[in-house]
Design a protein around this motif. Structure first.
Motif, PDB file in Angstrom:
ATOM      1  N   PHE A 228       0.570  13.073  -2.193  1.00 56.41           N
ATOM      2  CA  PHE A 228       0.396  13.499  -0.662  1.00 56.41           C
ATOM      3  C   PHE A 228       1.449  12.647  -0.017  1.00 56.41           C
ATOM      4  O   PHE A 228       2.053  12.745   1.141  1.00 56.41           O
TER       5      PHE A 228
ATOM      6  N   SER B 258       5.210  12.577  -0.187  1.00 59.96           N
ATOM      7  CA  SER B 258       6.027  13.077   0.705  1.00 59.96           C
ATOM      8  C   SER B 258       5.899  13.900   1.989  1.00 59.96           C
ATOM      9  O   SER B 258       6.371  12.932   3.428  1.00 59.96           O
TER      10      SER B 258
ATOM     11  N   TRP C 206      -3.250  14.750  -4.022  1.00 64.13           N
ATOM     12  CA  TRP C 206      -3.304  13.087  -4.826  1.00 64.13           C
ATOM     13  C   TRP C 206      -1.841  13.067  -3.722  1.00 64.13           C
ATOM     14  O   TRP C 206      -1.733  11.400  -4.075  1.00 64.13           O
TER      15      TRP C 206
ATOM     16  N   TYR D 113       0.916  -1.332  -0.100  1.00 69.97           N
ATOM     17  CA  TYR D 113       0.234   0.076   0.015  1.00 69.97           C
ATOM     18  C   TYR D 113       0.635   1.393  -0.257  1.00 69.97           C
ATOM     19  O   TYR D 113       0.554   1.894  -0.952  1.00 69.97           O
ATOM     20  N   ARG D 114       2.091   0.927   1.327  1.00 70.05           N
ATOM     21  CA  ARG D 114       3.014   2.669   0.892  1.00 70.05           C
ATOM     22  C   ARG D 114       3.348   2.744  -0.740  1.00 70.05           C
ATOM     23  O   ARG D 114       3.163   4.155  -0.837  1.00 70.05           O
ATOM     24  N   THR D 115       3.627   1.351  -1.606  1.00 63.33           N
ATOM     25  CA  THR D 115       4.486   1.865  -2.319  1.00 63.33           C
ATOM     26  C   THR D 115       2.983   2.377  -3.299  1.00 63.33           C
ATOM     27  O   THR D 115       3.473   3.783  -3.982  1.00 63.33           O
ATOM     28  N   LEU D 116       2.264   1.916  -3.194  1.00 58.49           N
ATOM     29  CA  LEU D 116       1.358   2.268  -4.383  1.00 58.49           C
ATOM     30  C   LEU D 116       0.630   4.038  -3.938  1.00 58.49           C
ATOM     31  O   LEU D 116       0.261   5.060  -5.255  1.00 58.49           O
ATOM     32  N   PHE D 117       1.104   4.331  -2.644  1.00 61.13           N
ATOM     33  CA  PHE D 117       0.054   6.008  -2.164  1.00 61.13           C
ATOM     34  C   PHE D 117       1.374   6.694  -2.275  1.00 61.13           C
ATOM     35  O   PHE D 117       0.948   7.496  -2.913  1.00 61.13           O
ATOM     36  N   TYR D 118       2.454   6.510  -2.688  1.00 62.04           N
ATOM     37  CA  TYR D 118       4.030   7.156  -3.033  1.00 62.04           C
ATOM     38  C   TYR D 118       3.746   7.332  -4.690  1.00 62.04           C
ATOM     39  O   TYR D 118       4.452   8.160  -4.654  1.00 62.04           O
ATOM     40  N   LEU D 119       3.673   5.971  -5.391  1.00 61.33           N
ATOM     41  CA  LEU D 119       3.426   6.365  -6.556  1.00 61.33           C
ATOM     42  C   LEU D 119       2.369   7.738  -6.847  1.00 61.33           C
ATOM     43  O   LEU D 119       3.804   8.453  -8.025  1.00 61.33           O
ATOM     44  N   PRO D 120       1.795   8.425  -7.132  1.00 56.96           N
ATOM     45  CA  PRO D 120       1.368   9.135  -7.263  1.00 56.96           C
ATOM     46  C   PRO D 120       2.869  10.788  -7.578  1.00 56.96           C
ATOM     47  O   PRO D 120       2.899  12.068  -8.312  1.00 56.96           O
ATOM     48  N   SER D 121       2.871  10.430  -6.946  1.00 58.74           N
ATOM     49  CA  SER D 121       4.481  11.643  -5.869  1.00 58.74           C
ATOM     50  C   SER D 121       5.713  10.996  -7.219  1.00 58.74           C
ATOM     51  O   SER D 121       6.080  12.157  -7.236  1.00 58.74           O
ATOM     52  N   LEU D 122       5.890  10.284  -7.507  1.00 61.13           N
ATOM     53  CA  LEU D 122       6.600   9.969  -8.125  1.00 61.13           C
ATOM     54  C   LEU D 122       6.753  10.783  -9.831  1.00 61.13           C
ATOM     55  O   LEU D 122       7.299  10.612 -10.591  1.00 61.13           O
ATOM     56  N   ILE D 123       5.230  10.397  -9.989  1.00 62.13           N
ATOM     57  CA  ILE D 123       5.470  11.581 -11.049  1.00 62.13           C
ATOM     58  C   ILE D 123       5.407  13.022 -11.426  1.00 62.13           C
ATOM     59  O   ILE D 123       5.813  14.187 -12.766  1.00 62.13           O
ATOM     60  N   GLY D 124       5.874  13.595 -10.508  1.00 62.35           N
ATOM     61  CA  GLY D 124       5.135  14.900 -10.119  1.00 62.35           C
ATOM     62  C   GLY D 124       4.362  16.271 -10.729  1.00 62.35           C
ATOM     63  O   GLY D 124       3.825  15.783 -11.220  1.00 62.35           O
TER      64      GLY D 124
END
Lengths: 278, 444, 309
Positions: C178, C180, C176, C115-126
């Motif tokens: 969130f 970081s 979306w 889940y953590r990785t999933l929720f972090y995904l959107p932050s990766l595409i900046g």
């Protein structure tokens, strides 16, 4: 902490629902990376009518003369150096702010935060001129050296805030044992800062990976370009845009920071009950 | 233990850092410092002159240009071109920074607008530096400020209307055939709205677009310049501005032009209304036709802009891009030679094709037309420029008079949106734009 | 160095303070070098430029003209208003979201890792170009959002083209992303000592009470950190407006920094752009100072906590 069953179920239902919202746009991007150019925006179907794998191959070599392998290597090198630089310099600089008293501490702290407050856009040109004067244009130095000099104040402040959360009894004990500041720093603070060090690693990697403007300004030769610069080359103001290939490379470009996150995360969440400060 | 591990990793990091430094240093002399390498007095020991040439573009243009550079280097073994190509976003900002830091390339692709931003002082006067006899005199002049020639046209483009032909056929509407007027165009737009039962708009509302303002001003209104040169010579009267905004207000009212929220999100590519089938007509630069076509399965068509009903007045096809030379280059002659090759060489024409719009000189165009492998979009573009260049009553407008005018596009857009969103009336908008124009040239 | 530290009874307090201060400055050295080398001069220069009328090749000193000009510049006020609204909406929403999710996810287990990785995904595409077209598509006329609304019988709109809504969609975009803030909270939660929970459990405190009485105070330094950084960062929001809306429609997403960028690089008004930047700095500094002042009431550092018990 044991959780009662209904609560646990509720939690997972909530998480799954939230995940779907979070992930939908990324899935759209991923599926788009397999669609034909004239299908992505005109056909509203979520699923590609036909999977076009060649978007990846075409995207991989879309910059004439180079492949994305070249850009991935460049980005990787920059980002890893930035990670190293940020960790070293920010740990060092945070320590006295969190633990020592020295003259002008308050002033320096205000300066530290103050440097975050001026929009970078007006600093672009003056900074460019400095780097140009010392002959660093078209090298990676302007992107990497500042990290070693704690220019990313965000991380310094993050470190300070974490170090302040570490119980002072620990360093007091160390001082009683005859440790000076250096050894207190190395033996007491650093080991206890592990979660935040990994946090800094994740962020500094991601941010230098995602940075576009600085890389654009300082790198001239395409051979030295990074992934972000290469991605931007898909978009011209007049020519055709190969959306499928752009999406494909965008998806690939988020893999390295994702992997970094995936492997680093366990260090700041492992067994809450057992860790803490002993 | 931990201390050891830490100091070890610290050392590794330091070494990495040192490696990066020396690496950067090693890269340095070979590539970047072409200037310092060429700074040495011309003892002419047959050392090739190195020129940095920057341009933006897409894959097609990069490939074509790199090939042309190879050709040039084969013909001029004593000149080496160091290519610096990138996407468009940030290109101009980077040039500004480079000029400020004295690190700008010797040659760079540019536009009239970019050249205004960079300032004439940073551009070498190209007058008499190369053979420009093949270029149209009016075009040549459009790159001059006073007696100074700031850039050489390397690609032609014109404003045009692209339309979704498949959609029009479905509705049973015929696109106007040139020559036609702005009124004819409005009639067609209304017909689209009517026959589709209000489902399809005739066109995107381009009252906010500077290019449309220019075309309408020159064609329908017969104005002399889109720019307020000074209070005295400002040539769009309040009435003319009013009739411009009124034209679009009427279309919106009839459902023939898209409402402002929809027009605001229509962009130059994927979200264009002509691609999403929300509108039948969208104004474009002729050179980007292929890009629109590549994003939809519908067949698209393209026509030249309307002309003045009585005089046939309209805007002459202009430069899509130019090349300019950095005023502080050490090798002005070599750089000029490269531009000469770019615009006059027939073999260059064969590799450059339409990667920068239509080639600027007739010799090059003729050479290219022998090539049967041209795409339909390219052929349409070339044909359109040909057609538009043959018209009677063609005019060109002068370059913007100076940096203070750079907010002008924004003003036209802002007033246009305020009217479209019903915040102000057309009359109020006309007064506002006129006052803004005065303010932009009146106050220093 | 450390031999200096070996205390002799004769060492005076003053001397020790001096030694300590020197050591502190040694630690600070990298930052001080960076500050002097790469940060200070651009700052000074931008301040000087704010007192001039400046293009690439000419600079005329005009005193405070640029600062006075702001008062009558409606676009400046508009941009400040838009930015403030954006900050006030996005910062609390993003932090609440990040803390909430972090609380759900801070236990170590395979599913949580996922889940953590999933929720972090959107932050990766900046703020890349791909995100821009995607956001436009989702909230476009035939996008996902409208088809959802259609199921409830609500008439769809071109949301990003609506002056009344465009800003909210940009707020939604950063909320979306969130990730970081979530990561920082997770790292903070790790430092909450487990024994404190155990003590509270024995006292019979429920999950809500535990959260309010223990977790919140313990991670309050991290909340402060996130709050300060998000506030500073949000005041300088640029990318979303730059790639998605270009400041429109009707300047409703004209963030201050977007306006600064437009002035500096599209209109050649570097002087005025610098003046607005410094004005923005003052605004941010005031807001940050206020947050710091109030923080004394709600932020607890470990030492204070232990003392309180």
């Amino acid at each position: 902490m044991t959780m009662r069953l209904p609560l646990a179920v509720l939690k997972h239902v909530m998480l799954i629902a939230l995940s779907l919202c979070m992930i939908y746009p990324i899935l759209w991007l991923l599926l788009g990376s397999f669609k034909a150019n004239n299908e992505i925006f005109t056909v509203s179907s979520f699923w590609p009518s036909e999977f076009i794998w060649s978007n990846y191959a075409k995207g991989w070599s879309a910059v004439p003369g180079f492949t994305f392998a070249n850009f991935f290597l460049n980005s990787m090198m920059i980002s890893l150096l930035v990670v190293a630089g940020s960790i070293i310099s920010c740990c060092l600089v945070a320590f006295p702010f969190a633990r020592m008293t020295f003259p002008l501490k308050r002033l320096w702290f205000s300066v530290l935060l103050g440097t975050l407050m001026l929009p970078g856009q007006v600093l672009l040109i003056p900074r460019y001129v400095i780097f140009s004067d010392i002959g660093w244009i078209n090298t990676y130095l302007p992107l990497v050296v500042p990290a070693f000099l704690a220019t990313n104040v965000f991380f310094v402040y993050l470190m300070i805030q974490f170090m302040r959360g570490i119980p002072r009894e620990l360093d007091e004990a160390a001082i009683v044992d005859g440790c000076g500041p250096f050894r207190t720093f190395l033996l007491i603070l650093l080991p206890n800062c592990k979660p935040v060090i990994y946090t800094v690693a994740i962020f500094s990697f991601l941010w230098s990976w995602d940075d576009y403007f600085e890389q654009l300004l300082y790198l001239n030769e395409v051979r030295k370009f990074t992934v972000q610069l290469a991605l931007q080359m898909f978009v011209d103001n007049a020519a055709q845009i190969q959306w499928g290939s752009l999406f494909a490379m965008s998806i690939l470009s988020i893999l390295p920071p994702m992997l970094v996150f995936f492997f680093a995360q366990k260090h700041f969440v492992e067994g809450v009950a057992t860790s803490g400060i002993k | 233990m931990k201390l050891k591990a830490f100091s070890l990793s610290l050392m590794i990091m330091m070494m990495l850092f040192a490696a990066a430094c020396s690496n950067g240093g090693a890269n340095n002399p070979g590539s970047v410092n072409s200037e310092s390498a060429s700074n040495k007095p011309a003892d002419s020991t047959e050392k090739p002159v190195e020129l940095r040439f920057a341009w933006w573009g897409s894959e097609e243009r990069h490939t074509a240009t790199l090939e042309a550079i190879k050709l040039f280097e084969a013909k001029n073994p004593n000149i080496k071109i160091l290519p610096e190509y990138s996407g468009f976003d940030g290109y101009e900002t980077k040039l500004l920074a480079q000029l400020a830091g004295n690190a700008a390339p010797d040659l760079f692709q540019s536009t009239v607008a970019i050249n205004v931003h960079l300032g004439a002082d940073n551009l070498l006067d190209l007058e008499g530096k190369l053979d420009v006899s093949g270029l149209d005199a009016m075009l040549l002049k459009s790159q001059s400020v006073g007696d100074k020639l700031n850039g050489i046209v390397i690609g032609l483009a014109t404003s045009a209307y692209t339309y979704n032909k498949t959609l029009l056929d479905e509705l049973g509407v015929k696109a106007p055939t040139p020559p036609y007027s702005w009124d004819d165009l409005a009639t067609t737009f209304k017909e689209v709205a009517q026959k589709s039962g209000g489902k399809v708009y005739g066109a995107v509302d381009s009252s906010v677009a500077f290019d449309t303002f220019v075309e309408f001003g020159a064609g329908a209104l017969g104005a002399e310049s889109p720019f307020p040169n000074s209070k005295e010579t400002y040539t769009f009267t309040e009435d003319q501005i009013k009739s411009y905004y009124q034209y679009w207000a009427d279309l919106r009212k009839a459902g023939a032009a898209a409402p402002p929220d929809i027009s605001a999100t229509s962009d130059d590519s994927a979200n264009s209304l002509v691609v999403t089938r929300r509108a039948a007509f969208v104004p474009i630069a002729s050179s980007s036709f292929s890009r629109f076509q590549s994003q939809t399965k519908d067949e698209l068509g393209m026509i030249i802009m309307p002309q003045n009903k009585d005089t046939g007045r309209s805007i002459k096809p202009g430069a899509s891009q130019v090349i300019s030379i950095n005023a502080s280059t050490k090798h002005a002659d070599a750089a000029a030679k490269f531009i000469d090759f770019f615009i006059n060489d027939t073999e260059a024409a064969k590799v450059l094709k339409t990667s920068r719009g239509v080639l600027p000189t007739q010799v090059q165009r003729d050479e290219l037309l022998k090539d049967s492998a041209l795409s339909d979009g390219d052929k349409k573009n070339i044909a359109l420029i040909g057609e538009a260049s043959q018209l009677e009553g063609l005019v060109t407008f002068p370059s913007p008079p100076g940096p203070q005018i750079l907010g002008w596009k924004g003003m036209i857009e802002k007033v246009g949106q305020e009217i479209a969103f019903d915040k102000i009336t057309v009359e109020e908008g006309a007064v506002k734009l006129k006052n803004d124009a005065y303010a932009s040239v009146g106050s220093k | 160095m450390e031999s200096i530290q070996t205390k002799k009874p004769t060492t005076t307090a003053a001397k020790r303070r001096f030694v300590n201060a020197s050591i502190a400055y040694i630690f600070l050295l990298p930052w001080l070098i960076g500050l002097l080398g790469f940060t200070m001069w651009p700052f000074i220069q931008s301040f000087y430029l704010s007192l001039t009328q400046s293009t690439l090749h000419s600079t005329t000193f005009v005193g405070l003209d640029n600062y006075l000009r702001m008062f009558s510049d409606e676009r400046f006020w508009k941009s400040l208003q838009v930015t403030t609204k954006y900050v006030m909406l996005s910062v609390p929403l993003k932090l609440a979201m990040a803390l909430f999710v972090a609380m759900l996810l801070y236990k170590a287990s395979i599913s949580m890792t996922f889940y953590r990785t999933l929720f972090y995904l959107p932050s990766l595409i900046g703020g890349s170009i791909a995100v821009a077209v995607m956001w436009r598509k989702i909230f476009g006329l035939d996008g996902l959002w409208n088809s959802l609304l259609g199921k409830f019988g609500i008439q769809g709109k071109e949301w990003l083209g609506q002056p009344d809504y465009a800003l909210y969609l940009l707020v939604l975009l950063v909320v979306w992303q969130f990730g970081s803030s979530m990561v920082i909270f997770l790292a903070g939660l790790k430092n909450v000592p487990g024994d404190m929970y155990e003590a509270a459990m024995i006292d019979g405190a429920g999950p809500v009470k535990r959260f309010i009485k223990i977790t919140l105070p313990l991670i309050s330094p991290i909340i402060l950190f996130n709050l300060i950084l998000q506030t500073i960062g949000s005041f300088q929001v640029f990318t979303q407006g730059y790639v998605i809306t270009k400041g429109g429609p009707m300047d409703e997403t004209l963030f201050s920094v977007l306006y600064i960028y437009e002035l500096a690089f599209k209109q050649q008004q570097m002087g005025y752009a610098s003046a607005i930047s410094w004005m923005l700095l003052v605004v941010i500094a005031i807001v940050t100072a206020v947050v710091f002042l109030t923080s004394k009431r709600w932020v607890f550092y470990e030492n204070d906590m232990k003392g309180g018990h």
